[in-house]
Design a protein around this motif. Structure first.
Motif, PDB file in Angstrom:
ATOM      1  N   ALA A  98       0.692  -1.212  -0.137  1.00  0.00           N
ATOM      2  CA  ALA A  98       0.020  -0.053  -0.045  1.00  0.00           C
ATOM      3  C   ALA A  98       0.943   1.523   0.120  1.00  0.00           C
ATOM      4  O   ALA A  98       0.443   2.354  -0.388  1.00  0.00           O
ATOM      5  N   TRP A  99       2.153   1.097   0.539  1.00  0.00           N
ATOM      6  CA  TRP A  99       3.149   2.230   0.473  1.00  0.00           C
ATOM      7  C   TRP A  99       3.270   2.723  -0.981  1.00  0.00           C
ATOM      8  O   TRP A  99       3.928   3.883  -0.980  1.00  0.00           O
ATOM      9  N   TRP A 100       3.032   1.993  -2.118  1.00  0.00           N
ATOM     10  CA  TRP A 100       3.509   2.421  -3.416  1.00  0.00           C
ATOM     11  C   TRP A 100       2.916   3.729  -3.832  1.00  0.00           C
ATOM     12  O   TRP A 100       3.530   4.455  -4.362  1.00  0.00           O
ATOM     13  N   GLU A 101       1.382   3.640  -3.556  1.00  0.00           N
ATOM     14  CA  GLU A 101       0.589   4.620  -4.091  1.00  0.00           C
ATOM     15  C   GLU A 101       1.234   6.115  -3.781  1.00  0.00           C
ATOM     16  O   GLU A 101       1.327   7.066  -4.432  1.00  0.00           O
ATOM     17  N   GLU A 102       1.389   6.157  -2.357  1.00  0.00           N
ATOM     18  CA  GLU A 102       2.140   7.268  -1.645  1.00  0.00           C
ATOM     19  C   GLU A 102       3.300   7.808  -2.149  1.00  0.00           C
ATOM     20  O   GLU A 102       3.617   8.868  -2.568  1.00  0.00           O
ATOM     21  N   PHE A 103       4.086   6.600  -2.490  1.00  0.00           N
ATOM     22  CA  PHE A 103       5.386   6.959  -2.993  1.00  0.00           C
ATOM     23  C   PHE A 103       5.606   7.429  -4.305  1.00  0.00           C
ATOM     24  O   PHE A 103       6.225   8.678  -4.802  1.00  0.00           O
ATOM     25  N   ARG A 104       4.684   6.872  -5.088  1.00  0.00           N
ATOM     26  CA  ARG A 104       4.542   7.153  -6.589  1.00  0.00           C
ATOM     27  C   ARG A 104       4.060   8.745  -6.698  1.00  0.00           C
ATOM     28  O   ARG A 104       4.691   9.421  -7.399  1.00  0.00           O
ATOM     29  N   GLY A 105       3.140   8.946  -6.025  1.00  0.00           N
ATOM     30  CA  GLY A 105       2.463  10.337  -6.143  1.00  0.00           C
ATOM     31  C   GLY A 105       3.521  11.528  -5.411  1.00  0.00           C
ATOM     32  O   GLY A 105       3.623  12.337  -5.932  1.00  0.00           O
ATOM     33  N   GLY A 106       4.379  10.976  -4.474  1.00  0.00           N
ATOM     34  CA  GLY A 106       5.356  12.013  -3.938  1.00  0.00           C
ATOM     35  C   GLY A 106       6.324  12.504  -4.875  1.00  0.00           C
ATOM     36  O   GLY A 106       6.811  13.431  -4.774  1.00  0.00           O
ATOM     37  N   ILE A 107       6.880  11.379  -5.677  1.00  0.00           N
ATOM     38  CA  ILE A 107       8.024  11.876  -6.461  1.00  0.00           C
ATOM     39  C   ILE A 107       7.823  11.650  -7.912  1.00  0.00           C
ATOM     40  O   ILE A 107       8.620  12.052  -8.782  1.00  0.00           O
TER      41      ILE A 107
END
Length: 200
Positions: free
Chosen positions: A11-20
């Protein structure tokens, strides 16, 4: 099934992808191989200009190694798949900037199963295209629905998380947000692989 990984584990992927703003990426998990062995098999070099394509980071993971490539496609190249899978098992999740995705599971020098994680019901390929069918069913990747159905649209949004869970089930290795954020212990060049090596 080596683990019972689920998309929720990523689930961390969506936040990571959006962040960078990540669009293209290539993540490869290699079971039972230390980073030094990965570097040796890829003939990776340091001290060269580190820019895409050809810049990767390699680090340890519980049970093996991870290769993080945020700008290239080394993990789906024919020779890379062949070298990394000799005597062990790698799995790669790739998505290019045009959102064309690939999942590759290999063993002993050959592709066992290759598929498009956004359209897993399309013809799979490899020596055993249905080897992962039980996991695909368990992860909901072989449901029958039309591309414009809301269920498909929702499923396709999570294809990265689902593909990473599948890769973990194949290798026993979990890719973490810390791996992707880096930096990993080894930042190296594999630019020579791009000279004449097509993808599988």
């Amino acid at each position: 099934m080596m683990t019972s990984a689920t998309p929720q584990d990523y689930a961390w992927w969506e936040e990571f992808r959006g962040g960078i703003g990540v669009s293209g990426f290539c993540f490869t998990l290699v079971a039972g191989m230390e980073p030094a062995a990965v570097l040796h098999r890829l003939a990776a070099t340091s001290g060269e200009l580190m820019e895409a394509p050809g810049y990767i980071e390699v680090g340890p993971a519980d049970g093996g190694s991870v290769i993080v490539d945020l700008a290239g496609c080394a993990g789906i190249m024919r020779d890379v798949v062949c070298e990394l899978s000799r005597g062990t098992v790698p799995a790669t999740v790739h998505n290019n900037i045009d959102s064309i995705a690939k999942f590759i599971y290999a063993a002993d020098g050959k592709v066992i199963t290759g598929l498009d994680p956004m359209f897993p019901d399309e013809p799979r390929r490899g020596a055993e295209p249905d080897r992962l069918l039980e996991d695909l069913e368990d992860l909901g990747l072989v449901d029958e629905f039309e591309e414009d159905d809301e269920e498909w649209l929702e499923s396709s949004k999570q294809f990265v998380e689902t593909a990473l869970a599948l890769a973990e089930r194949c290798t026993g290795i979990r890719l973490t947000s810390e791996h992707v954020r880096g930096p990993l212990p080894y930042a190296v060049s594999v630019a020579h692989l791009y000279d004449d090596d097509p993808s599988v």
